[in-house]
Design a protein around this motif. Structure first.
Motif, short mmCIF file in Angstrom:
data_model
loop_
_atom_site.label_atom_id
_atom_site.label_comp_id
_atom_site.label_asym_id
_atom_site.label_seq_id
_atom_site.Cartn_x
_atom_site.Cartn_y
_atom_site.Cartn_z
N PRO A 1 15.32 -14.97 -11.80
CA PRO A 1 15.08 -15.41 -13.18
C PRO A 1 14.55 -16.84 -13.27
CG PRO A 1 17.14 -14.20 -13.04
CD PRO A 1 16.68 -14.42 -11.62
N ALA A 2 15.01 -17.72 -12.35
CA ALA A 2 14.50 -19.09 -12.35
C ALA A 2 13.06 -19.13 -11.84
CB ALA A 2 15.39 -19.98 -11.48
N PHE A 3 12.72 -18.24 -10.92
CA PHE A 3 11.36 -18.20 -10.38
C PHE A 3 10.37 -17.66 -11.40
CE2 PHE A 3 8.05 -15.84 -7.95
CZ PHE A 3 7.46 -16.91 -7.31
N ASP A 4 10.74 -16.57 -12.07
CA ASP A 4 9.86 -15.96 -13.06
C ASP A 4 10.72 -15.16 -14.03
OD1 ASP A 4 8.07 -14.36 -14.52
OD2 ASP A 4 6.64 -14.28 -12.88
N ALA A 5 10.86 -15.69 -15.24
CA ALA A 5 11.74 -15.07 -16.23
C ALA A 5 11.23 -13.71 -16.69
CB ALA A 5 11.90 -15.99 -17.43
N SER A 6 9.98 -13.37 -16.40
CA SER A 6 9.45 -12.08 -16.83
C SER A 6 9.88 -10.94 -15.90
CB SER A 6 7.91 -12.13 -16.87
OG SER A 6 7.36 -12.18 -15.56
N LEU A 7 10.44 -11.28 -14.74
CA LEU A 7 10.85 -10.26 -13.78
C LEU A 7 12.24 -9.72 -14.12
CD1 LEU A 7 9.79 -11.94 -10.41
CD2 LEU A 7 8.59 -10.13 -11.66
#
Length: 270
Positions: A148-154
């Motif tokens: 979630p910190a890397f890419d909240a869309s995942l």
């Protein structure tokens, strides 16, 4: 000074003199499998090596195989045949390539594999990470990534589990070896890139297996992460690939009837 000779422990090519023939065999078997089962090519970045070969077989979770080479050699094309065993059971396998040291750092490579994993996660299918040697290190890094910190869309947890073959989880022992000429690690960079010291991804699963005849350090590394992450809530397993050295430890991936393929199928079923 440590009593362990890390140069001897980690120099796999010196430990296995027949390694050139084994690597040639990988390339030959991989090309033959690509001719039989052409992959779908997926780009995850702008570079020539920023690509994934997806060997599709079924609609369920995807097993990702990340190649080794001490972060400084080879590419995914040497390992296409590692998809054979799982493909035979209707499990899709993705084989990414990545840029190499010394042109980039291990931290950069971790970032590239995260980018590749994000591209695969966008297909809407859970991921099981696997990898060999440096790829085993990267598989553990993907399992322990804060997605979630890397890419909240995942999805919150796009990576379900990891299966590391001859993995490296603590990089400090490499700093004073000849392997580090390309890696250019100092103590701080080695620690930062060591998933053994990352926050364990509680609620996931990690298998760490090692070839029976590999060095004591390789066995220690896998036992260490199994023990440390296991105590923190990860479902861990340590295993040995019977009669295998560092280069033959991945051979069971090409065999649909191997225990390794059976275990990866179990992980893919969640």
């Amino acid at each position: 000074m440590s009593a362990v000779d890390y140069e001897v422990e980690y120099n796999n090519r010196a430990r296995v003199p027949e390694h050139p023939a084994l690597i040639e065999g990988w390339a030959r078997d991989a090309a033959a499998y690509r001719a039989q089962h052409a992959p779908r090519r997926i780009a995850y970045g702008p570079g020539n090596r920023h690509s994934i070969d997806l060997f599709e077989s079924g609609e369920g979770p995807i097993v990702v195989f990340i190649h080794g080479g001490y972060w400084q050699a080879l590419d995914g094309s040497f390992f296409s045949h590692c998809a054979r065993g799982l493909n035979a059971h209707g499990v899709s396998v993705a084989v990414p390539s990545y840029d190499l040291c010394p042109e980039i750092t291990i931290a950069d490579i971790i970032g590239q594999i995260r980018d590749a994993s994000r591209e695969l996660a966008r297909l809407g299918r859970p991921l099981v990470m696997s990898g060999h040697s440096a790829g085993g290190h990267l598989a553990a890094c993907m399992l322990a990534t804060d997605w979630p910190a890397f890419d909240a869309s995942l999805p919150k947890r796009p990576v379900m589990s990891a299966y590391s073959i001859s993995g490296l989880f603590e990089l400090a022992p490499l700093v004073e070896t000849s392997i580090n000429r390309a890696l250019r690690l100092d103590a701080a960079a080695a620690e930062a890139a060591s998933p053994l010291f990352w926050r364990p991804p509680a609620g996931t699963a990690l298998d760490a297996v090692v070839g029976e005849t590999e060095s004591a350090e390789y066995h220690r590394q896998s036992r260490a992460i199994v023990e440390q992450w296991g105590a923190a809530g990860v479902a861990t397993r340590y295993g040995v690939v019977a009669a295998a050295n560092h280069f033959t430890a991945i051979a069971p991936l090409a065999d649909p009837d191997s225990a390794m393929v059976t275990r990866l199928r179990e992980l893919a079923r969640g």
